[in-house]
Design a protein around this motif. Structure first.
Motif, PDB file in Angstrom:
ATOM      1  N   GLN A  98       5.135  10.931  -4.403  1.00 39.58           N
ATOM      2  CA  GLN A  98       5.417  12.333  -4.738  1.00 39.58           C
ATOM      3  C   GLN A  98       6.304  12.993  -3.679  1.00 39.58           C
ATOM      4  O   GLN A  98       7.220  13.742  -4.009  1.00 39.58           O
ATOM      5  N   ILE A  99       6.027  12.729  -2.416  1.00 37.44           N
ATOM      6  CA  ILE A  99       6.844  13.304  -1.335  1.00 37.44           C
ATOM      7  C   ILE A  99       8.274  12.807  -1.433  1.00 37.44           C
ATOM      8  O   ILE A  99       9.227  13.576  -1.296  1.00 37.44           O
ATOM      9  N   ARG A 100       8.448  11.518  -1.687  1.00 35.51           N
ATOM     10  CA  ARG A 100       9.803  10.970  -1.848  1.00 35.51           C
ATOM     11  C   ARG A 100      10.516  11.616  -3.022  1.00 35.51           C
ATOM     12  O   ARG A 100      11.703  11.928  -2.945  1.00 35.51           O
ATOM     13  N   ARG A 101       9.810  11.860  -4.109  1.00 34.89           N
ATOM     14  CA  ARG A 101      10.425  12.535  -5.258  1.00 34.89           C
ATOM     15  C   ARG A 101      10.871  13.947  -4.893  1.00 34.89           C
ATOM     16  O   ARG A 101      11.937  14.397  -5.301  1.00 34.89           O
ATOM     17  N   GLN A 102      10.016  14.653  -4.161  1.00 33.75           N
ATOM     18  CA  GLN A 102      10.359  16.018  -3.781  1.00 33.75           C
ATOM     19  C   GLN A 102      11.608  16.063  -2.902  1.00 33.75           C
ATOM     20  O   GLN A 102      12.446  16.939  -3.053  1.00 33.75           O
ATOM     21  N   PHE A 103      11.706  15.135  -1.944  1.00 32.34           N
ATOM     22  CA  PHE A 103      12.862  15.119  -1.068  1.00 32.34           C
ATOM     23  C   PHE A 103      14.140  14.716  -1.795  1.00 32.34           C
ATOM     24  O   PHE A 103      15.227  15.121  -1.416  1.00 32.34           O
ATOM     25  N   SER A 104      14.026  13.910  -2.817  1.00 35.71           N
ATOM     26  CA  SER A 104      15.223  13.456  -3.522  1.00 35.71           C
ATOM     27  C   SER A 104      15.652  14.412  -4.637  1.00 35.71           C
ATOM     28  O   SER A 104      16.739  14.268  -5.189  1.00 35.71           O
ATOM     29  N   ASP A 105      14.827  15.376  -4.957  1.00 35.72           N
ATOM     30  CA  ASP A 105      15.159  16.342  -5.995  1.00 35.72           C
ATOM     31  C   ASP A 105      16.312  17.240  -5.536  1.00 35.72           C
ATOM     32  O   ASP A 105      16.273  17.832  -4.457  1.00 35.72           O
ATOM     33  N   ARG A 106      17.355  17.355  -6.354  1.00 35.08           N
ATOM     34  CA  ARG A 106      18.565  18.104  -5.972  1.00 35.08           C
ATOM     35  C   ARG A 106      18.285  19.588  -5.741  1.00 35.08           C
ATOM     36  O   ARG A 106      18.815  20.184  -4.809  1.00 35.08           O
ATOM     37  N   SER A 107      17.474  20.209  -6.573  1.00 32.67           N
ATOM     38  CA  SER A 107      17.201  21.638  -6.386  1.00 32.67           C
ATOM     39  C   SER A 107      16.440  21.872  -5.086  1.00 32.67           C
ATOM     40  O   SER A 107      16.680  22.857  -4.379  1.00 32.67           O
ATOM     41  N   ASN A 108      15.536  20.975  -4.757  1.00 31.73           N
ATOM     42  CA  ASN A 108      14.796  21.091  -3.507  1.00 31.73           C
ATOM     43  C   ASN A 108      15.736  20.869  -2.316  1.00 31.73           C
ATOM     44  O   ASN A 108      15.626  21.554  -1.300  1.00 31.73           O
ATOM     45  N   GLN A 109      16.652  19.929  -2.425  1.00 30.95           N
ATOM     46  CA  GLN A 109      17.616  19.692  -1.350  1.00 30.95           C
ATOM     47  C   GLN A 109      18.477  20.933  -1.115  1.00 30.95           C
ATOM     48  O   GLN A 109      18.731  21.311   0.027  1.00 30.95           O
ATOM     49  N   ARG A 110      18.921  21.574  -2.195  1.00 30.84           N
ATOM     50  CA  ARG A 110      19.716  22.800  -2.041  1.00 30.84           C
ATOM     51  C   ARG A 110      18.911  23.874  -1.327  1.00 30.84           C
ATOM     52  O   ARG A 110      19.417  24.577  -0.449  1.00 30.84           O
TER      53      ARG A 110
ATOM     54  N   ALA B  72       0.838  -1.202   0.000  1.00 30.62           N
ATOM     55  CA  ALA B  72       0.000   0.000   0.000  1.00 30.62           C
ATOM     56  C   ALA B  72       0.869   1.247   0.000  1.00 30.62           C
ATOM     57  O   ALA B  72       0.587   2.216  -0.697  1.00 30.62           O
ATOM     58  N   VAL B  73       1.946   1.218   0.773  1.00 32.61           N
ATOM     59  CA  VAL B  73       2.840   2.374   0.828  1.00 32.61           C
ATOM     60  C   VAL B  73       3.534   2.567  -0.515  1.00 32.61           C
ATOM     61  O   VAL B  73       3.684   3.684  -0.997  1.00 32.61           O
ATOM     62  N   LYS B  74       3.930   1.500  -1.155  1.00 28.42           N
ATOM     63  CA  LYS B  74       4.614   1.601  -2.448  1.00 28.42           C
ATOM     64  C   LYS B  74       3.698   2.189  -3.513  1.00 28.42           C
ATOM     65  O   LYS B  74       4.149   2.875  -4.416  1.00 28.42           O
ATOM     66  N   HIS B  75       2.409   1.942  -3.432  1.00 31.62           N
ATOM     67  CA  HIS B  75       1.482   2.387  -4.457  1.00 31.62           C
ATOM     68  C   HIS B  75       0.765   3.686  -4.102  1.00 31.62           C
ATOM     69  O   HIS B  75      -0.039   4.166  -4.879  1.00 31.62           O
ATOM     70  N   ASP B  76       1.049   4.237  -2.950  1.00 25.16           N
ATOM     71  CA  ASP B  76       0.404   5.473  -2.536  1.00 25.16           C
ATOM     72  C   ASP B  76       1.002   6.638  -3.323  1.00 25.16           C
ATOM     73  O   ASP B  76       2.192   6.925  -3.208  1.00 25.16           O
ATOM     74  N   PRO B  77       0.218   7.324  -4.147  1.00 23.04           N
ATOM     75  CA  PRO B  77       0.769   8.400  -4.973  1.00 23.04           C
ATOM     76  C   PRO B  77       1.317   9.573  -4.154  1.00 23.04           C
ATOM     77  O   PRO B  77       2.302  10.195  -4.550  1.00 23.04           O
TER      78      PRO B  77
END
Length: 62
Positions: free
Chosen positions: A15-27, A6-11
């Motif tokens: 999306q939150i994981r993508r945002q945290f892993s985005d380099r510009s967002n990390q900077r 369920a966690v793997k398929h939760d959109p």
């Protein structure tokens, strides 16, 4: 469906994981000021909380 599936398929989770892993967002997040915890309350707030405690205590005693 198991919890891990369920966690793997939760959109939203994805999306939150993508945002945290985005380099510009990390900077950006690293550029924000750090916050520290202050252990002492300002005197006006401390006084108001003491008055509130006293009022609550007198109300409970009735």
């Amino acid at each position: 469906m198991s919890r891990t599936n369920a966690v793997k398929h939760d959109p939203l989770t994805t999306q939150i994981r993508r945002q945290f892993s985005d380099r510009s967002n990390q900077r950006f997040l690293h550029s924000l000021p750090t916050f520290k915890v202050v252990n002492e309350l300002p005197e006006p707030l401390r006084t108001l909380l003491e008055k509130l405690d006293a009022q609550e205590s007198s109300t409970r005693g009735r």
